[in-house]
Design a protein around this motif. Sequence first.
Motif, PDB file in Angstrom:
ATOM      1  N   ILE A 135     -26.219  21.987  41.867  1.00 27.76           N
ATOM      2  CA  ILE A 135     -24.943  22.317  40.735  1.00 27.76           C
ATOM      3  C   ILE A 135     -24.625  23.579  41.080  1.00 27.76           C
ATOM      4  O   ILE A 135     -25.692  24.594  41.017  1.00 27.76           O
ATOM      5  N   THR A 136     -23.470  23.903  41.423  1.00 35.31           N
ATOM      6  CA  THR A 136     -22.864  25.466  41.638  1.00 35.31           C
ATOM      7  C   THR A 136     -21.769  25.759  40.810  1.00 35.31           C
ATOM      8  O   THR A 136     -20.951  24.703  40.482  1.00 35.31           O
ATOM      9  N   ALA A 137     -21.563  26.871  40.552  1.00 37.13           N
ATOM     10  CA  ALA A 137     -20.302  27.345  39.744  1.00 37.13           C
ATOM     11  C   ALA A 137     -20.046  28.794  40.132  1.00 37.13           C
ATOM     12  O   ALA A 137     -21.177  29.591  40.368  1.00 37.13           O
ATOM     13  N   VAL A 138     -18.990  29.292  39.922  1.00 38.42           N
ATOM     14  CA  VAL A 138     -18.611  30.719  40.334  1.00 38.42           C
ATOM     15  C   VAL A 138     -17.623  31.125  39.288  1.00 38.42           C
ATOM     16  O   VAL A 138     -16.843  30.422  38.543  1.00 38.42           O
ATOM     17  N   THR A 139     -17.768  32.547  39.140  1.00 40.43           N
ATOM     18  CA  THR A 139     -16.797  33.390  38.183  1.00 40.43           C
ATOM     19  C   THR A 139     -16.716  34.662  38.522  1.00 40.43           C
ATOM     20  O   THR A 139     -17.128  35.144  39.575  1.00 40.43           O
TER      21      THR A 139
END
Length: 575
Positions: free
Chosen positions: A245-249
């Motif tokens: 599970i990955t996310a970027v901001t």
Amino acid sequence: MRLPCLPVIPLLAASTLLFAAVPPADPRQSLMDAMVTELTRNQQQLQLKGHEPPYFMSYQLKDYDQYAIGARYGALFTDGTSHDRRLSADVRVGSYEFDSSVPEEMDFLVSTKGTSFFARPDGPIDDSPMALRTALWLLTDEKYKSALAQFLKKKGEDVYTVEDPKRPPSFSKEKPNVHVQAPVAFPFDREKWRKVARTLSGRFNAHPELFDSDVRITADKVVRIFVSSEGGRIITEETLYGLHITAVTRAEDGQLLDDSRDFYSPTEAGLPDDAKLAEATDKVISELLELRKAPAIDPYTGPAILAPEASGVLFHEAVGHRLEGHRQDDDREGKTFRGQEGKQVLPGFLSIFDDPSTRTMSGEPLNGYYLFDEEGVKGQRVTLVEKGVLRSYLLSRQPVEGFLLSNGHGRSQGTQKPVARMANLIVDSSKQVSDVELKRQLIAEAKRQGKPYGLIIRDITGGNTNTASYGYQAFKGVPRMVYRVDVKDGKETLVRGVEIVGTPLSAVNRVLATGQKQGIFNGFCGAESGMVPVSTVAPAVLLQEIELQRTMEGKDRPPILTSPSAASQASAKNQ
């Protein structure tokens, strides 16, 4: 006169039972038989007139099955399967004492000289013994010619080299292993994981600040068949399931921020359930939202606590890679620990060993587990550092001065040449304190150094290190969740924008104490022989001094418009 039919019925029934009792043929065994047949033929007949025949040969077939599902924004982006077979051949000319072997990059240069055809390392996905033998025949021919050319070149270069009575042999003599592992089940509930991927990735839609995310589920099975001219006959099967599970901001100053959770298991049932996955996804979201608001800090030198996972990465990069056997005799390497056997190299309360035979630790599976390495040697536990004293190295079949036998750590990805690599690196400590006491000692050390704060690094994405002689002996870690601890009141404040840098021996020799709980870092390690699954087990450590430098700041704007889902939600609220 017509014979009665009744006696025929029990005869047919007995015949049916007889055939039913015969187990179906194992296709793995027929493939191994074909490999042995071709190996024997080449061993007995392969020789260029006027030159040496091979003294050693081995074949390896890897059968890969993979499922992969990926989702973003609540929808599937990837949903596929693949089946592939890859072949490798090790052909050596000369003798165990002095042979044709060279690092893979040098072998490649020799094998490409003056040729316009390269044998493909692909194996037939049909269980065709003759097709398999034909593919191995071409590969063996190419490897033999390359080995012979390299052997002659090495013999010529040896004329100019001063004789070294301590020079280790080229290849270790090992007892061949014979082992056939039972088939391993490889279930994959495609519908379930499609639903999981859609659901988890959809949770990010409610947070437009996180402009991209990804949920990925993979399942890999590798069937390996290994045969050698020494008599090695090995069939093993390994499965590994992964959920990522990955996310970027971006922060307001433009710095790109990422966060992730990774889960591994040798079985499908070992992956977390829906509730735990939802919790992990929400944790990624909350941490990134906090990081967006966290202040960036200036470069720092001072005391710090590394949580167990971060501590494991430190030992992996700063110590583990420098204890890989092939680095001790390579003039291109810095040889950090060469000649230090029996000497103190770490604080006396620290011990380090590597054990590929350990499948689980505290109930959690370890990625680095295996039965036999890529050279057919059984994976063995090896004590690297005992109470701060260097005892041994990670060894493949490439001997090191004073260490002439492999301890089963010759590893590689795919068809690349194996070299000594870590598997399950485990750090032990006899100087353990509670987490509360570790923090108290951090504050006390920061005060002693006149620092306004110390640091706690609770999470780290990974790291890298340089071991080459032409560069600086250094390592780098990329921390994700870093907390500044005020020496006045012990208050913890999340900060961002730094990465760990340092020299390996300086860093690990400044460990003042460790925590009581060991943490597990599962992942993959990339080096000369490719990406291999590894684990590190280590406690939290208090470092007297650590150096942090600013990361690349980044000035990119976030997306100008809000995401379609966020715009749609806003429109619905206004109606």
